[in-house]
Scaffold this motif. Structure first.
Motif, PDB file in Angstrom:
ATOM      1  N   VAL A  31      26.356  34.984  18.472  1.00 43.09           N
ATOM      2  CA  VAL A  31      26.375  36.278  17.743  1.00 43.09           C
ATOM      3  C   VAL A  31      24.878  37.067  17.633  1.00 43.09           C
ATOM      4  CG1 VAL A  31      26.594  36.763  14.805  1.00 43.09           C
ATOM      5  CG2 VAL A  31      28.191  35.767  16.130  1.00 43.09           C
ATOM      6  N   ILE A  41      26.843  40.727   7.529  1.00 43.92           N
ATOM      7  CA  ILE A  41      27.538  39.181   8.452  1.00 43.92           C
ATOM      8  C   ILE A  41      28.128  39.465   6.841  1.00 43.92           C
ATOM      9  CG2 ILE A  41      28.082  38.060   9.505  1.00 43.92           C
ATOM     10  CD1 ILE A  41      25.761  38.359  11.409  1.00 43.92           C
ATOM     11  N   ASN A  80      31.970  43.945  13.047  1.00 37.62           N
ATOM     12  CA  ASN A  80      31.062  42.799  13.617  1.00 37.62           C
ATOM     13  C   ASN A  80      30.886  43.366  15.681  1.00 37.62           C
ATOM     14  OD1 ASN A  80      29.339  41.949  11.555  1.00 37.62           O
ATOM     15  ND2 ASN A  80      31.531  41.230  11.219  1.00 37.62           N
ATOM     16  N   ARG A  83      27.708  43.541  16.960  1.00 45.87           N
ATOM     17  CA  ARG A  83      27.095  41.774  17.574  1.00 45.87           C
ATOM     18  C   ARG A  83      27.393  40.722  18.267  1.00 45.87           C
ATOM     19  NH1 ARG A  83      27.007  42.937  11.889  1.00 45.87           N
ATOM     20  NH2 ARG A  83      25.132  43.941  10.979  1.00 45.87           N
ATOM     21  N   LEU A  84      28.233  41.078  18.607  1.00 39.48           N
ATOM     22  CA  LEU A  84      29.200  39.780  19.522  1.00 39.48           C
ATOM     23  C   LEU A  84      28.778  39.973  20.885  1.00 39.48           C
ATOM     24  CD1 LEU A  84      32.210  40.306  17.777  1.00 39.48           C
ATOM     25  CD2 LEU A  84      30.699  38.396  16.912  1.00 39.48           C
ATOM     26  N   SER A 157      26.597  33.625  10.380  1.00 34.80           N
ATOM     27  CA  SER A 157      26.636  34.185  12.043  1.00 34.80           C
ATOM     28  C   SER A 157      27.006  33.104  12.886  1.00 34.80           C
ATOM     29  CB  SER A 157      25.170  34.771  12.395  1.00 34.80           C
ATOM     30  OG  SER A 157      24.256  32.996  12.048  1.00 34.80           O
ATOM     31  N   ALA A 161      30.682  33.847  14.635  1.00 35.85           N
ATOM     32  CA  ALA A 161      30.975  33.232  15.380  1.00 35.85           C
ATOM     33  C   ALA A 161      31.982  32.478  15.824  1.00 35.85           C
ATOM     34  CB  ALA A 161      29.839  32.537  15.788  1.00 35.85           C
TER      35      ALA A 161
END
Length: 269
Positions: A31, A41, A80, A83-84, A157, A161
């Motif tokens: 992340v 997040i 999200n 962001r991954l 974050s 993950a």
């Protein structure tokens, strides 16, 4: 939100990494986020968990029964998705999960812009050593690394993950699923084969020491202290956090940034 501080260095972004192994299938997720994005997040996780007995800074993915919570995992991941980054190892070759995670972590990190960025690993210095050796096999430089014991309980974050890795490890059990899931999750040994061999070999054979950034660590034993560690940029581990202080400063910061609903959730802690 304080930057991560290590002697003369300051980091305003992080790459938080976590992995999950289900039935021999290992997924590692990175992340990549600005410190300021961690409010968004965290807010998304609270929102998705509205109908579930799940609370950030207290729980992680294994605290939920997966099959009864799939919509929660899916919402968090979908919200999200940008962001991954993720990659999967389908097993069957006797590669140990710890080495696989180190190699996968290195391949993901090596594809990112790491300017002013700290890599946060969930674990201790052995985790950092394996990661450092893996990335040394595919890169000329080892990026700044910090270790955080139970990072999912300290950093939104890292929790993201963790949740994404668990989601993907349950959803993937065949190569065709890798392009069907969100985010797309390439097979490390195939799509990233040019990284896999050198990184794995380096994990096995390298014996170089890996420098861990000297960021303040605290063993935070309550939700309030973990929230404060997150806000201050401290890592999990070390001596107990000195006081069980309130989260008022974090609440006020969330309000100033326009996250009123999140501030209300934090105020209940």
């Amino acid at each position: 939100m304080r930057p991560f501080r290590a002697e003369e260095s300051r980091y305003t972004r992080s790459v938080a990494i976590d992995a999950s192994t289900v039935n021999g299938i290992t997924v590692t997720v990175a992340v990549h986020a600005e410190r300021s994005e961690e409010l968004e997040i965290l807010s998304s996780i609270y929102s998705a968990a509205e109908d579930y007995p799940f609370y950030p800074f207290r729980d992680k993915s294994h605290d939920l029964e997966y099959r009864n919570s799939t919509s929660f995992f899916e919402e968090v991941v979908q919200t999200n998705a940008e962001r991954l980054r993720s990659t999967v190892h389908l097993g069957g070759d006797n590669s140990g999960p710890e080495r696989v995670e180190a190699v996968q972590s290195a391949t993901l990190v090596n594809q990112l812009d790491l300017t002013d960025t700290l890599v946060i690993l969930d674990g201790d210095e052995q985790k950092a050593k394996r990661f450092g050796n893996a990335i040394a096999g595919i890169s000329d430089e080892v990026p700044p690394v910090a270790t955080c014991i139970q990072s999912e309980l300290y950093y939104p974050s890292s929790l993201l993950a963790d949740l994404c890795a668990t989601w993907l490890a349950h959803e993937i059990d065949h190569p065709r699923h890798c392009s069907e899931v969100t985010p797309e999750t390439p097979v490390t040994k195939e799509a990233l084969s040019y990284y896999w061999g050198p990184a794995y070999n380096s994990v096995v054979t390298a014996s170089e020491s890996v420098v861990v950034e000297p960021i303040q660590q605290y063993r935070a034993e309550t939700v309030r202290t973990r929230v404060n560690c997150w806000f201050e940029g401290y890592m999990g581990g070390g001596e107990p956090f000195p006081t069980d202080r309130s989260v008022n400063a974090v609440v006020r910061y969330a309000e100033r940034q326009g996250y009123d609903e999140l501030a209300a959730k934090l105020a209940e802690i």
